[in-house]
Design a protein around this motif. Structure first.
Motif, PDB file in Angstrom:
ATOM      1  N   THR A  98       1.016  -1.126  -0.057  1.00  0.00           N
ATOM      2  CA  THR A  98       0.051  -0.217  -0.137  1.00  0.00           C
ATOM      3  C   THR A  98       1.197   1.426   0.013  1.00  0.00           C
ATOM      4  OG1 THR A  98      -1.780  -1.053   1.174  1.00  0.00           O
ATOM      5  CG2 THR A  98      -1.573   1.131   1.255  1.00  0.00           C
ATOM      6  N   ASP A 101       2.362   1.626  -3.415  1.00  0.00           N
ATOM      7  CA  ASP A 101       1.288   2.034  -4.394  1.00  0.00           C
ATOM      8  C   ASP A 101       0.976   3.382  -4.238  1.00  0.00           C
ATOM      9  OD1 ASP A 101      -0.568   1.865  -6.336  1.00  0.00           O
ATOM     10  OD2 ASP A 101      -2.335   1.323  -4.967  1.00  0.00           O
ATOM     11  N   THR A 139      -8.508  -1.503   5.981  1.00  0.00           N
ATOM     12  CA  THR A 139      -8.957  -2.441   5.379  1.00  0.00           C
ATOM     13  C   THR A 139     -10.281  -2.707   4.714  1.00  0.00           C
ATOM     14  OG1 THR A 139      -9.453  -3.941   7.120  1.00  0.00           O
ATOM     15  CG2 THR A 139      -7.124  -3.884   6.850  1.00  0.00           C
ATOM     16  N   SER A 143      -8.033  -6.676   2.852  1.00  0.00           N
ATOM     17  CA  SER A 143      -7.121  -6.170   2.143  1.00  0.00           C
ATOM     18  C   SER A 143      -6.833  -4.983   2.881  1.00  0.00           C
ATOM     19  CB  SER A 143      -7.410  -6.203   0.675  1.00  0.00           C
ATOM     20  OG  SER A 143      -7.441  -7.388   0.030  1.00  0.00           O
ATOM     21  N   ILE A 145      -6.046  -1.099   2.593  1.00  0.00           N
ATOM     22  CA  ILE A 145      -6.031  -0.057   1.341  1.00  0.00           C
ATOM     23  C   ILE A 145      -5.617   1.399   1.906  1.00  0.00           C
ATOM     24  CG2 ILE A 145      -7.853  -1.317   0.390  1.00  0.00           C
ATOM     25  CD1 ILE A 145      -9.847   0.533   1.886  1.00  0.00           C
ATOM     26  N   VAL A 168      -3.659   6.591   1.473  1.00  0.00           N
ATOM     27  CA  VAL A 168      -4.639   5.550   0.911  1.00  0.00           C
ATOM     28  C   VAL A 168      -4.372   5.382  -0.537  1.00  0.00           C
ATOM     29  CG1 VAL A 168      -7.136   5.358   0.445  1.00  0.00           C
ATOM     30  CG2 VAL A 168      -6.468   6.458   2.401  1.00  0.00           C
ATOM     31  N   ARG A 169      -4.567   4.112  -1.009  1.00  0.00           N
ATOM     32  CA  ARG A 169      -4.556   3.546  -2.375  1.00  0.00           C
ATOM     33  C   ARG A 169      -5.416   4.663  -3.202  1.00  0.00           C
ATOM     34  NH1 ARG A 169      -2.087  -1.565  -3.394  1.00  0.00           N
ATOM     35  NH2 ARG A 169      -1.906  -2.670  -1.529  1.00  0.00           N
ATOM     36  N   ASP A 171      -7.039   4.165  -5.749  1.00  0.00           N
ATOM     37  CA  ASP A 171      -8.358   3.714  -6.119  1.00  0.00           C
ATOM     38  C   ASP A 171      -9.435   3.715  -5.105  1.00  0.00           C
ATOM     39  OD1 ASP A 171      -7.220   2.868  -8.564  1.00  0.00           O
ATOM     40  OD2 ASP A 171      -7.114   0.870  -8.166  1.00  0.00           O
ATOM     41  N   TYR A 172      -9.002   4.044  -3.825  1.00  0.00           N
ATOM     42  CA  TYR A 172      -9.914   4.393  -2.731  1.00  0.00           C
ATOM     43  C   TYR A 172     -10.106   5.629  -2.045  1.00  0.00           C
ATOM     44  CZ  TYR A 172      -9.893  -0.860  -2.802  1.00  0.00           C
ATOM     45  OH  TYR A 172      -9.992  -2.316  -3.470  1.00  0.00           O
TER      46      TYR A 172
END
Length: 243
Positions: A98, A101, A139, A143, A145, A168-169, A171-172
């Motif tokens: 994470t 990322d 999570t 997973s 995130i 935070v990733r 995509d989220y």
């Protein structure tokens, strides 16, 4: 448990076992037993006492320092149900992935350093006489995130301040997860007597700077040309939040 607090021991063997694991971050059970130089029965008794008192935890024959930092919380977001809780060693790979990322798409040098430190020490939690660190993770469906992390120096002149990172990733994002993580870290710091947290961000990371400013952080200083990113010299912005 406030990170700077030190465990107390009833005997030198228990102290030696704990300090050996503390120095190494994690340690194989048989290596700790060899270092303690006591019989297997005595080692088992001392180890069980340390685990019962919440000082150590064991997973698959690997021992590590236990650090209790709070409860589990769940939130419903547009992205789904998010759980925010203290990180466990089982989160290790997801946590590193994470952080990578996040740092792959934006300049966050301190977070990159945190990821490298995790890999070097092979341990999520850290609690020594010099410093400790605390991680909370977000999570979704098991997973990782997102994360928030506090580095806690034990030096007397710095013991009321902590360095915080949060991410935070991609995509989220835009679902309030970063705000929840940041709040969790600040609440922990306040409950444990810290008066200030700080973060260092490259001046080109507008997303991170805007996020922190919107949550009441302020610029405490700027170090000119502190980073070299993609061949260019970039200022470091020192952000702080007073509790």
């Amino acid at each position: 448990m406030r990170a700077p607090e030190r465990p107390t021991f009833d005997d030198e063997v228990s102290k030696e076992i704990y300090q050996y694991i503390e120095r190494h971050g994690t340690a194989a059970r048989h290596r700790v037993r060899d270092a303690a130089a006591v019989s297997p029965e005595q080692f088992q008794d001392h180890l069980e006492q340390l685990k019962t008192r919440g000082y150590l935890e064991e997973e698959g024959g690997t021992l590590r320092v236990a650090l209790e930092v709070g409860s589990i919380e769940e939130y419903d977001t547009d992205a789904g149900t998010v759980t925010i809780r203290p990180a466990r060693h089982a989160d290790f790979e997801g946590l590193v992935d994470t952080i990578r990322d996040v740092t792959e798409t934006e300049s966050y040098v301190v977070a990159e350093t945190v990821a490298e430190q995790l890999l070097y020490e092979d341990s999520v939690s850290r609690h020594t006489t010099v410093e400790s660190r605390v991680f909370f993770v977000a999570t979704m469906e098991g997973s990782v995130i997102g994360w928030t992390h506090l580095d806690l120096p034990h030096t007397a002149k710095l013991q009321d301040t902590a360095q915080l990172t949060v991410g935070v990733r991609p995509d989220y994002r835009n679902a309030g997860i970063g705000s929840r993580l940041l709040t969790r870290g600040l609440e922990w710091a306040e409950a444990n007597g810290y008066r200030k947290v700080y973060n260092s961000v490259p001046a080109i990371n507008d997303t991170a700077l805007s996020f922190l400013e919107s949550h009441g952080w302020h610029t405490e200083g700027i170090r000119k040309n502190h980073y070299t990113i993609d061949g260019d010299h970039v200022d470091e912005v020192l952000m702080a939040y007073r509790i």
